[in-house]
Design an enzyme around this catalytic site. Structure first.
Site, PDB file in Angstrom:
ATOM      1  N   ARG A   1      14.055  14.427 -12.489  1.00  0.00           N
ATOM      2  CA  ARG A   1      14.335  13.415 -13.509  1.00  0.00           C
ATOM      3  C   ARG A   1      14.662  12.070 -12.878  1.00  0.00           C
ATOM      4  NH1 ARG A   1      15.845  16.752 -18.152  1.00  0.00           N
ATOM      5  NH2 ARG A   1      16.189  15.510 -20.005  1.00  0.00           N
TER       6      ARG A   1
ATOM      7  N   ARG B   1      15.881  17.437 -35.310  1.00  0.00           N
ATOM      8  CA  ARG B   1      15.589  18.643 -34.518  1.00  0.00           C
ATOM      9  C   ARG B   1      16.695  19.693 -34.658  1.00  0.00           C
ATOM     10  NH1 ARG B   1      13.880  18.082 -28.254  1.00  0.00           N
ATOM     11  NH2 ARG B   1      15.991  17.278 -27.894  1.00  0.00           N
TER      12      ARG B   1
ATOM     13  N   ARG C   1      21.676  20.069 -31.260  1.00  0.00           N
ATOM     14  CA  ARG C   1      22.284  19.831 -29.956  1.00  0.00           C
ATOM     15  C   ARG C   1      23.239  18.638 -30.036  1.00  0.00           C
ATOM     16  NH1 ARG C   1      17.538  19.699 -25.490  1.00  0.00           N
ATOM     17  NH2 ARG C   1      18.844  17.982 -24.807  1.00  0.00           N
TER      18      ARG C   1
ATOM     19  N   ARG D   1      20.022   8.433 -23.827  1.00  0.00           N
ATOM     20  CA  ARG D   1      19.058   9.307 -23.136  1.00  0.00           C
ATOM     21  C   ARG D   1      17.720   8.587 -22.963  1.00  0.00           C
ATOM     22  NH1 ARG D   1      19.126  14.292 -26.790  1.00  0.00           N
ATOM     23  NH2 ARG D   1      17.542  15.163 -25.414  1.00  0.00           N
TER      24      ARG D   1
ATOM     25  N   LYS E   1       8.740  18.643 -24.838  1.00  0.00           N
ATOM     26  CA  LYS E   1       8.551  19.271 -23.514  1.00  0.00           C
ATOM     27  C   LYS E   1       8.897  20.757 -23.549  1.00  0.00           C
ATOM     28  CE  LYS E   1      11.277  16.667 -20.970  1.00  0.00           C
ATOM     29  NZ  LYS E   1      11.724  15.692 -21.975  1.00  0.00           N
TER      30      LYS E   1
HETATM   31  P1  AMP Z   1      16.965  18.558 -21.570  1.00  0.00           P
HETATM   32  O1  AMP Z   1      17.238  19.881 -22.204  1.00  0.00           O
HETATM   33  O2  AMP Z   1      15.865  18.620 -20.545  1.00  0.00           O
HETATM   34  O3  AMP Z   1      16.761  17.448 -22.589  1.00  0.00           O
HETATM   35  O4  AMP Z   1      18.283  18.167 -20.757  1.00  0.00           O
HETATM   36  C1  AMP Z   1      19.531  17.976 -21.402  1.00  0.00           C
HETATM   37  C2  AMP Z   1      20.498  17.244 -20.497  1.00  0.00           C
HETATM   38  O5  AMP Z   1      20.734  18.028 -19.310  1.00  0.00           O
HETATM   39  C3  AMP Z   1      20.033  15.903 -19.966  1.00  0.00           C
HETATM   40  O6  AMP Z   1      20.252  14.848 -20.908  1.00  0.00           O
HETATM   41  C4  AMP Z   1      20.897  15.753 -18.717  1.00  0.00           C
HETATM   42  O7  AMP Z   1      22.230  15.429 -19.047  1.00  0.00           O
HETATM   43  C5  AMP Z   1      20.898  17.184 -18.180  1.00  0.00           C
HETATM   44  N1  AMP Z   1      19.762  17.404 -17.250  1.00  0.00           N
HETATM   45  C6  AMP Z   1      18.698  18.240 -17.430  1.00  0.00           C
HETATM   46  N2  AMP Z   1      17.875  18.190 -16.377  1.00  0.00           N
HETATM   47  C7  AMP Z   1      18.414  17.297 -15.499  1.00  0.00           C
HETATM   48  C8  AMP Z   1      18.032  16.790 -14.232  1.00  0.00           C
HETATM   49  N3  AMP Z   1      16.888  17.179 -13.648  1.00  0.00           N
HETATM   50  N4  AMP Z   1      18.844  15.899 -13.620  1.00  0.00           N
HETATM   51  C9  AMP Z   1      19.996  15.500 -14.197  1.00  0.00           C
HETATM   52  N5  AMP Z   1      20.416  15.909 -15.407  1.00  0.00           N
HETATM   53  C10 AMP Z   1      19.635  16.801 -16.054  1.00  0.00           C
END
Ligand code: AMP
Length: 219
Positions: free
Chosen positions: A88, A127, A161, A172, A13
């Site tokens: 989300r 990654r 990460r 996740r 993404k």
């Molecule tokens: P990402 O970089 O999009 O994979 O997001 C990393 C982490 O940030 C996720 O696993 C959640 O813990 C948190 N996170 C990101 N976006 C959201 C969201 N819209 N709602 C809740 N937690 C979020």
């Protein structure tokens, strides 16, 4: 043009969002990146979000929705945006609809990136991301950098990460299936969903996404 990108962790993404936002001349808004920036700056919001992120859980809506809304209200997002990682869950999707409704705006498309689960696990385990720019993404076997640990694009340090560790990835994925996937049906009911395969070369996936968006009349 207002687009939401959905897909499991590891679907690409962030990478696709960066290219698509550039092609479409709209800002790329990633709530994950906003949280990570808050954590590295040591803000109160970052401190509150960190434990949830480390566990692979969603950060509570009362923190997330306000942060996303503040970002969407910045002047550069007036003409549109590409949301990556928000909404989300269904309550975030409802909050976004409410927010857009008060501004007499609406979403144009929800782009759903599909990728098989075994592939997701392989992608995430290898990654590596650049500390300077999260759109600079490498993979230890699929797309290794020329020098180990160093970003080809800008020389930044590559890191894994914390929430890409295997145990956290499983959680996740569970969170994705139980909480995020239902937003696809929510948006299907509004006729907004366009699904494409996220397999193959990055540039091919971007082209597929651009073609799919064109068909919807979005771009
Ligand atoms: P990402 O970089 O999009 O994979 O997001 C990393 C982490 O940030 C996720 O696993 C959640 O813990 C948190 N996170 C990101 N976006 C959201 C969201 N819209 N709602 C809740 N937690 C979020």
């Amino acid at each position: 043009m207002r687009i939401v990108l959905v897909g499991p962790p590891g679907a690409g993404k962030g990478t696709q969002a960066a290219y698509l936002a550039k092609n479409l001349s709209i800002p790329h808004i990633s709530t994950g990146d906003l949280f990570r920036a808050n954590i590295s700056q040591g803000t109160e919001l970052g401190l509150r979000a960190k434990a949830f992120m480390d566990a692979g859980d969603l950060v509570p809506d009362e923190i997330t929705i306000g942060m996303a809304q503040d970002r969407m209200e910045q002047p550069d997002a007036e003409g549109g945006f590409l949301l990556d990682g928000f909404p989300r869950n269904v309550s975030q999707a409802e909050a976004l609809d409410e927010m857009l409704k008060t501004e007499s705006m609406k979403l144009d498309a929800v782009l759903d990136l599909e990728v098989p689960e075994e592939e997701v696990v392989k992608r995430i385990a290898g990654r590596r991301i650049c500390r300077n720019d999260s759109a600079h993404v490498f993979h230890v076997s699929y797309t290794p950098p020329k020098t180990e640990g160093v970003c080809d694009a800008c020389g930044g340090e590559l890191y894994q990460r914390g929430d890409d560790a295997e145990g956290t990835v499983r959680n996740r994925l569970d969170v994705y299936h139980t909480q995020t996937e239902p937003i696809i049906d929510y948006y299907k009911a509004q006729g907004l969903v366009v699904t494409i395969s996220a397999l193959g070369e990055v540039k091919d996936v971007t082209q597929r996404a651009m073609d799919a968006l064109k068909k919807t009349g979005t771009s």
